[in-house]
Design an enzyme around this catalytic site. Structure first.
Site, PDB file in Angstrom:
ATOM      1  N   ASP A 140      18.129 -60.874  11.278  1.00 17.44           N
ATOM      2  CA  ASP A 140      17.693 -59.991  11.796  1.00 17.44           C
ATOM      3  C   ASP A 140      16.576 -59.841  13.024  1.00 17.44           C
ATOM      4  O   ASP A 140      16.766 -60.208  14.197  1.00 17.44           O
ATOM      5  CB  ASP A 140      17.609 -58.526  10.883  1.00 17.44           C
ATOM      6  N   THR A 141      15.339 -59.782  12.113  1.00 16.58           N
ATOM      7  CA  THR A 141      14.276 -59.668  13.477  1.00 16.58           C
ATOM      8  C   THR A 141      13.775 -61.344  13.689  1.00 16.58           C
ATOM      9  O   THR A 141      13.441 -61.394  14.608  1.00 16.58           O
ATOM     10  CB  THR A 141      13.130 -59.536  12.578  1.00 16.58           C
ATOM     11  N   ASP A 196      24.181 -61.297  -0.931  1.00 14.25           N
ATOM     12  CA  ASP A 196      24.217 -60.398  -2.008  1.00 14.25           C
ATOM     13  C   ASP A 196      22.662 -59.726  -2.228  1.00 14.25           C
ATOM     14  O   ASP A 196      22.151 -59.083  -1.128  1.00 14.25           O
ATOM     15  CB  ASP A 196      22.716 -61.288  -3.456  1.00 14.25           C
TER      16      ASP A 196
END
Length: 220
Positions: A140-141, A196
């Site tokens: 993500d980031t 998860d």
């Protein structure tokens, strides 16, 4: 396909509703815990095979040292390596692949944390002089991946590439860190295919969106 389009992968739009759960099979005990099937297993597999072709083209005749990021990356890594082996057996360019594992901890509940936590040995000296492929399920980031890349490069590998099954569209997203992208997705918390939520949902074959009920039920 140009390099920028290849790097972004398959772009899933913000308003993509996913598929109805009624269209697929999945563990019944998760019925109230997921909203939809976001990316079906068959689509994941086909896209992974395509990434394997890109990787073989880029690595040329170099053997590949695969560094699999656990736990979320293990299914993607296993399938990706198997496709590389199959493609190699069906051509004259068989690449030897060796897989090593590293475990990182970067999420608590559904929030990404700031720090890189390597669980186990931090000694990656076996990467020295090797052509390395880091395989991660989701980026993500990119703070965790950036820290891992910096750590890997201290061991002086010959080259380093990153394969990410999913890249999230978030502020300051890490698109440039990932050389091979399966899917670019909105900023939604997804589970399944070894991804998860507090160790639950790894047994889903599809990638699904977790429901509010699921978050509440399995929160720690």
């Amino acid at each position: 396909m140009d390099n920028s389009q290849m790097q972004r992968g398959i772009v899933i739009k913000d308003d993509w509703p996913g598929y109805s759960l009624d269209l697929f099979t999945y563990p019944e005990h998760y019925h109230e815990d997921i909203e939809n099937v976001y990316i079906p297993h068959g689509v994941i597999m086909n896209r992974t095979e395509r990434l394997a072709r890109y990787i073989m083209d880029d690595f040329g005749d170099s053997n590949i040292m695969v560094l699999c990021v656990l736990k979320g990356g293990y299914k993607f890594c296993a399938d990706l390596v198997e496709f590389i082996k199959v493609l190699g057996r069906n051509s004259n360019r068989y690449l030897e692949t060796r897989v090593e594992f590293i475990r990182l901890k970067s999420y608590l509940n559904d929030q990404s944390t700031e720090d890189l936590h390597i669980i186990g040995s931090r000694d990656l000296s076996f990467l020295r002089g090797k052509s390395v492929l880091i395989v991660e399920a989701i980026v993500d980031t990119g703070k965790t991946m950036k820290a891992l890349l910096q750590h890997v490069k201290t061991f002086e590998p010959k080259m380093v590439k990153v394969a990410g099954l999913l890249v999230k569209r978030v502020p300051n997203m890490a698109e440039s860190l990932t050389d091979y992208v399966g899917f670019e997705i909105p900023n939604r918390f997804v589970v399944g295919y070894a991804l998860d939520y507090n160790e639950y949902f790894r047994d889903l074959n599809h990638i699904c969106v977790i429901s509010k009920t699921g978050k509440t039920k399995y929160k720690v």
